[in-house]
Scaffold this motif. Sequence first.
Motif, PDB file in Angstrom:
ATOM      1  N   SER A  94       0.861  -1.179   0.000  1.00  0.00           N
ATOM      2  CA  SER A  94       0.000   0.000   0.000  1.00  0.00           C
ATOM      3  C   SER A  94       0.897   1.228   0.000  1.00  0.00           C
ATOM      4  O   SER A  94       1.708   1.407   0.915  1.00  0.00           O
ATOM      5  N   ARG A 115     -14.909   8.334   4.970  1.00  0.00           N
ATOM      6  CA  ARG A 115     -15.349   7.701   3.733  1.00  0.00           C
ATOM      7  C   ARG A 115     -15.021   6.207   3.779  1.00  0.00           C
ATOM      8  O   ARG A 115     -13.875   5.809   3.514  1.00  0.00           O
ATOM      9  N   ILE A 118     -12.497   3.966   1.547  1.00  0.00           N
ATOM     10  CA  ILE A 118     -11.569   4.888   0.883  1.00  0.00           C
ATOM     11  C   ILE A 118     -10.486   5.372   1.841  1.00  0.00           C
ATOM     12  O   ILE A 118      -9.301   5.344   1.520  1.00  0.00           O
ATOM     13  N   ASP A 119     -10.905   5.827   3.013  1.00  0.00           N
ATOM     14  CA  ASP A 119      -9.976   6.451   3.947  1.00  0.00           C
ATOM     15  C   ASP A 119      -9.222   5.452   4.806  1.00  0.00           C
ATOM     16  O   ASP A 119      -9.810   4.536   5.375  1.00  0.00           O
ATOM     17  N   GLY A 120      -7.925   5.672   4.920  1.00  0.00           N
ATOM     18  CA  GLY A 120      -7.141   5.138   6.020  1.00  0.00           C
ATOM     19  C   GLY A 120      -7.125   6.225   7.069  1.00  0.00           C
ATOM     20  O   GLY A 120      -7.163   7.420   6.727  1.00  0.00           O
ATOM     21  N   PRO A 134      -6.944   1.586   4.492  1.00  0.00           N
ATOM     22  CA  PRO A 134      -8.282   1.467   3.908  1.00  0.00           C
ATOM     23  C   PRO A 134      -8.746   0.020   3.744  1.00  0.00           C
ATOM     24  O   PRO A 134      -9.947  -0.252   3.802  1.00  0.00           O
ATOM     25  N   SER A 135      -7.817  -0.920   3.588  1.00  0.00           N
ATOM     26  CA  SER A 135      -8.202  -2.333   3.424  1.00  0.00           C
ATOM     27  C   SER A 135      -8.900  -2.896   4.655  1.00  0.00           C
ATOM     28  O   SER A 135      -9.620  -3.894   4.558  1.00  0.00           O
ATOM     29  N   TRP A 137     -11.381  -1.718   6.075  1.00  0.00           N
ATOM     30  CA  TRP A 137     -12.830  -1.562   5.895  1.00  0.00           C
ATOM     31  C   TRP A 137     -13.485  -2.888   5.502  1.00  0.00           C
ATOM     32  O   TRP A 137     -14.669  -3.101   5.778  1.00  0.00           O
ATOM     33  N   ARG A 169      -6.512  11.600   7.665  1.00  0.00           N
ATOM     34  CA  ARG A 169      -6.904  10.577   6.704  1.00  0.00           C
ATOM     35  C   ARG A 169      -5.926  10.562   5.542  1.00  0.00           C
ATOM     36  O   ARG A 169      -5.278  11.544   5.242  1.00  0.00           O
ATOM     37  N   THR A 171      -5.278   8.077   1.642  1.00  0.00           N
ATOM     38  CA  THR A 171      -5.732   7.005   0.764  1.00  0.00           C
ATOM     39  C   THR A 171      -4.503   6.209   0.349  1.00  0.00           C
ATOM     40  O   THR A 171      -3.363   6.616   0.616  1.00  0.00           O
ATOM     41  N   THR A 172      -4.739   5.088  -0.290  1.00  0.00           N
ATOM     42  CA  THR A 172      -3.617   4.259  -0.729  1.00  0.00           C
ATOM     43  C   THR A 172      -3.854   3.775  -2.151  1.00  0.00           C
ATOM     44  O   THR A 172      -4.992   3.653  -2.606  1.00  0.00           O
TER      45      THR A 172
END
Length: 190
Positions: A94, A115, A118-120, A134-135, A137, A169, A171-172
Amino acid sequence: MLLGVAARSIEHGLNQGSPLEPDPRDYPDALQAERATFVTLEIHGALRGCIGMLEAIRPLVLDVAHNAFAAAFRDPRFPPLTRAELPRIEIHISVLTPPQTMRFSSEADLLGQIRPGIDGLILEDRGRRGTFLPSVWEQLPDPREFLEHLRYKAGLPGGYWSDTLAVSRYTTESFGTSIDEAFGEGLRTV
């Protein structure tokens, strides 16, 4: 290319006890840029190691090499990876965007801004910090549950809230493959 670097760094760790030290100048400009990454290892879908950086401090190719080695041999939740496990490893990388500070007035306000998928998130307070990629989620799809588990990961009590709580936050861009395919990628492109 990064998956090949990760695979070779794990193999280097098995043989030499240290991470691979690729020369960033041997790679495309995009892999020379300073970026933060996490490398996650799985065996048959079960976590086997995950180590990463939240801040970009070194070239992307070096960050992947070091985090792959650390995920295999330095994650305190697992014993060091063995040679017998190597053929079963799946590597997931990531690449993080720079964290953005979130502004919120209450827990409800924060939950409304998150989100899912979407968001880490990075949660910090009282000298404690935790993050979920984000994974995560996929296992914790409800924002309230996601936040609650992140509090626990940061070492804060359930339901914890304070005016000094900070959340960022990011994203990756994520990708992964089996170790055999990662070795194949590395051999074809490097």
